[in-house]
Write an enzyme that holds these catalytic residues in place. Structure first.
Site, PDB file in Angstrom:
ATOM      1  N   GLU A   1      -5.210 -10.011   9.610  1.00  0.00           N
ATOM      2  CA  GLU A   1      -6.644 -10.019   9.043  1.00  0.00           C
ATOM      3  C   GLU A   1      -6.849 -11.401   8.044  1.00  0.00           C
ATOM      4  O   GLU A   1      -7.100 -11.107   6.718  1.00  0.00           O
ATOM      5  CB  GLU A   1      -7.007  -8.836   8.205  1.00  0.00           C
ATOM      6  CG  GLU A   1      -7.201  -7.692   9.030  1.00  0.00           C
ATOM      7  CD  GLU A   1      -8.119  -6.566   8.426  1.00  0.00           C
ATOM      8  OE1 GLU A   1      -8.358  -6.911   7.202  1.00  0.00           O
ATOM      9  OE2 GLU A   1      -8.249  -5.413   9.263  1.00  0.00           O
TER      10      GLU A   1
ATOM     11  N   HIS B   1       0.787  -9.831   4.947  1.00  0.00           N
ATOM     12  CA  HIS B   1      -0.483  -9.019   4.747  1.00  0.00           C
ATOM     13  C   HIS B   1      -0.954  -9.047   3.456  1.00  0.00           C
ATOM     14  O   HIS B   1      -0.863  -8.354   2.339  1.00  0.00           O
ATOM     15  CB  HIS B   1      -0.001  -7.510   5.001  1.00  0.00           C
ATOM     16  CG  HIS B   1      -1.315  -6.483   5.174  1.00  0.00           C
ATOM     17  ND1 HIS B   1      -1.144  -5.545   6.155  1.00  0.00           N
ATOM     18  CD2 HIS B   1      -2.250  -6.451   4.603  1.00  0.00           C
ATOM     19  CE1 HIS B   1      -2.522  -4.846   6.086  1.00  0.00           C
ATOM     20  NE2 HIS B   1      -3.038  -5.382   5.096  1.00  0.00           N
TER      21      HIS B   1
ATOM     22  N   GLN C   1       0.732  -1.211   0.070  1.00  0.00           N
ATOM     23  CA  GLN C   1       0.049  -0.007  -0.045  1.00  0.00           C
ATOM     24  C   GLN C   1       0.875   1.211   0.001  1.00  0.00           C
ATOM     25  O   GLN C   1       0.261   2.224  -0.509  1.00  0.00           O
ATOM     26  CB  GLN C   1      -0.774  -0.164   1.192  1.00  0.00           C
ATOM     27  CG  GLN C   1      -1.967  -1.108   1.167  1.00  0.00           C
ATOM     28  CD  GLN C   1      -2.827  -1.171   2.402  1.00  0.00           C
ATOM     29  OE1 GLN C   1      -2.720  -1.993   3.163  1.00  0.00           O
ATOM     30  NE2 GLN C   1      -3.884  -0.485   2.321  1.00  0.00           N
TER      31      GLN C   1
HETATM   32  C1  BG6 Z   1      -7.584  -3.397   6.555  1.00  0.00           C
HETATM   33  C2  BG6 Z   1      -6.531  -3.922   5.990  1.00  0.00           C
HETATM   34  O1  BG6 Z   1      -8.594  -4.510   6.211  1.00  0.00           O
HETATM   35  O2  BG6 Z   1      -8.279  -2.295   6.372  1.00  0.00           O
HETATM   36  C3  BG6 Z   1      -5.802  -2.510   5.398  1.00  0.00           C
HETATM   37  O3  BG6 Z   1      -5.430  -4.451   6.719  1.00  0.00           O
HETATM   38  C4  BG6 Z   1      -6.772  -1.659   4.850  1.00  0.00           C
HETATM   39  O4  BG6 Z   1      -4.920  -3.230   4.528  1.00  0.00           O
HETATM   40  C5  BG6 Z   1      -7.612  -1.241   6.175  1.00  0.00           C
HETATM   41  O5  BG6 Z   1      -6.362  -0.519   4.095  1.00  0.00           O
HETATM   42  C6  BG6 Z   1      -8.676  -0.078   5.528  1.00  0.00           C
HETATM   43  O6  BG6 Z   1      -9.444  -0.676   4.514  1.00  0.00           O
HETATM   44  P1  BG6 Z   1      -9.666   0.087   3.208  1.00  0.00           P
HETATM   45  O7  BG6 Z   1     -10.153  -0.646   2.074  1.00  0.00           O
HETATM   46  O8  BG6 Z   1     -10.543   1.230   3.693  1.00  0.00           O
HETATM   47  O9  BG6 Z   1      -8.315   0.538   2.771  1.00  0.00           O
END
Ligand code: BG6
Length: 501
Positions: free
Chosen positions: A171, A126, A18
């Protein structure tokens, strides 16, 4: 309300695919996320709270900017940084041949953090598997366990001296549901059998990593009192009607599938009933190996990382026939006996994530009562459309409110006896978000993705966090001095040129 303990970990979290970029640099090869974002590239109209699947080739360029980022973290005052090391950078071709340049990158990044008073808190996995591993079967195959053992061994031995807190994975739940039960994320299996296999092999991998962790301790690579945990994104279940026995039963079912399934194996050493029922239903008995079950039993993990964003309002299937206003279609979660619903009466973020900070302390107590392990929040944050002011910083009062409200719940939980050892907010800087791409901003620190310079800039929330860390205390919601943080961010942006480049 009491202050946070002096040794409390105040951290920020993010994740390699990311922010890191440098996709084909330093001997790295592509992962499933590289392939997925290339194959599914999609940019919705500007300003819409929709899924954006943009390129992660460069992302926030942490690959080249890790030193600058470590200095910015020092400026915030955090003493921890949660980050996963990219598997494809360390093992670009197979499970045996370590890419020295890849390991060196993480060694340099860890050194820079430590020099700036920040403890690296690594996560081994991850969601991003190297493509060579996907070809061997990925997370739903024994090949994953074998390769994961070596990844863990190499990382513990090479980087063990920099930290005493590690996590095996982030997760497993949203990973397996979105990538194995659905085709939302890579490897897009959309196959229930593969889903249950992935649960099995990911759980066994956690135990295998613990074996390697203990060996690394014996060999002196890791401190004797170091901890190895697992990170989970449980959404505490709220019955749609707390007086309705069917909704209450649906909550129990939801918890078995959303909580017990993911934490029981690695914390209690055994799979819950729903797992065994699925193994029978899908005739998967042949994947179960008694020696591995023993391994699981004997290698439970030491702590729980919890990603708390939202609870889930749970309804029994009978509600679907009733005339109730949901925000969007109710979504079933693994089993059709428990449904997550979105009543229009609740408060949501732009991406329709429910906002209810109080379930952080309630859920923290539930986790402690079931698992009796130290807890750490590993993710909690607000994804939003940030807009820069005329001075080039972001006045994100809404993020300050969100984070302050949640941190207060951490304090409350501690007061009530929950063993929270730290709080790591999501995220240090703006990222590529799986559900919103670069438009969904999470960072305390902004990244100029739009003009492609990727230079950093402060947001007011960064100086709010600094204040909390200094005082070891949250701020009374009525007396948050937003102007002070805006001014500090502006002043910093104007005068500390070397930080904001
Ligand atoms: C978690 C993940 O589920 O949520 C991250 O570990 C993710 O990688 C974060 O960025 C927030 O989710 P999103 O889809 O809003 O970026």
């Amino acid at each position: 309300m009491k202050k946070f303990p002096k040794n409390f970990i105040f951290s920020t979290s993010t994740c390699s695919y990311q922010i890191e970029g440098g996709r084909l640099l330093g001997g790295r090869t592509h992962s499933n996320w590289d392939k997925f974002t290339i194959d599914n590239y999609y940019i919705p109209p500007a300003g819409e709270a929709k899924r954006e699947i943009a390129s992660i080739d460069v992302a926030a360029d942490y690959y080249h900017r890790y030193e600058q980022d470590a200095v910015i973290m020092k400026e915030i005052g955090v003493n921890g940084f949660v980050y996963n090391m990219d598997w494809s950078r360390i093992f670009p071709h197979n499970e045996n041949d370590v890419n020295e340049e890849g390991i060196q990158f993480y060694e340099n990044a860890f050194k820079a953090l430590v020099e700036n008073g920040v403890k690296p808190i690594p996560i081994l996995y991850h969601w991003d598997s190297p493509l060579w591993l996907e070809k061997l079967g990925g997370s739903s195959s024994p090949a994953f366990v074998k390769a994961f053992r070596n990844l863990a061994k190499v990382l513990f031995e090479r980087l063990g001296k920099y930290t005493d807190i590690w996590y095996v994975s982030d997760e497993n739940s949203s990973y397996t549901t979105s990538a194995y039960l659905d085709d939302y994320n890579p490897p897009q299996k959309n196959d229930e059998k593969e889903f249950w296999k992935a649960i099995y092999y990911l759980s066994i991998s956690g135990a295998v990593a613990k074996e390697e962790f203990d060996k690394a301790k014996q060999k002196g690579f890791i401190a004797k009192d170091a901890l190895l945990g697992i990170d989970h994104d449980w959404c505490p279940a709220i019955p749609y009607d707390k007086n309705d026995k069917d909704d209450l039963k649906a909550c129990d079912i939801f918890n078995e599938y959303n909580l017990h399934l993911y934490l029981d194996p690695n914390i209690l050493g055994e799979f819950p009933n729903c797992f065994w029922e699925a193994i029978k239903k899908f005739k998967l008995e042949n994947i179960i190996n008694q020696a591995e079950l023993k391994q699981l039993k004997e290698n439970t993990l030491d702590l729980i990382g919890w990603n708390y964003y939202r609870p889930a309002i749970i309804a029994s299937p009978k509600r679907l026939k009733q005339d109730i206003k949901w925000h969007n279609d109710p979504a079933f979660f693994i089993t059709k006996d428990a449904w997550i619903v979105f009543p229009t009466t609740e408060k949501y973020t732009a991406w329709k994530w429910l906002i209810k900070p109080e379930y952080l302390s309630i859920g923290g107590m539930d986790l402690q009562n079931r698992y009796h392990k130290p807890l750490m929040i590993l993710e909690n944050g607000l994804g939003y459309f940030d807009v820069k002011n005329n001075n080039g910083i972001v006045e994100d009062n809404y993020r300050i409110d969100y984070l302050n409200d949640h941190l207060k719940e951490v304090q409350l939980a501690i007061e009530n006896g929950v063993n929270f050892i730290g709080y790591s907010l999501w995220t240090y800087c703006d990222i590529f978000s799986p559900s919103g791409g670069y438009r969904k901003k999470y960072g305390l620190v902004g990244v100029n993705f739009e003009d492609k310079t990727l230079s950093r800039y402060p947001k007011a929330s960064m100086y709010w966090y600094k204040d909390v860390i200094n005082k070891l205390d949250t701020i009374d919601s009525k007396s948050i001095d937003y102007q002070k943080y805006i001014k500090q961010a502006q002043e910093s942006f104007k005068t500390k040129k070397s930080l904001w480049k």
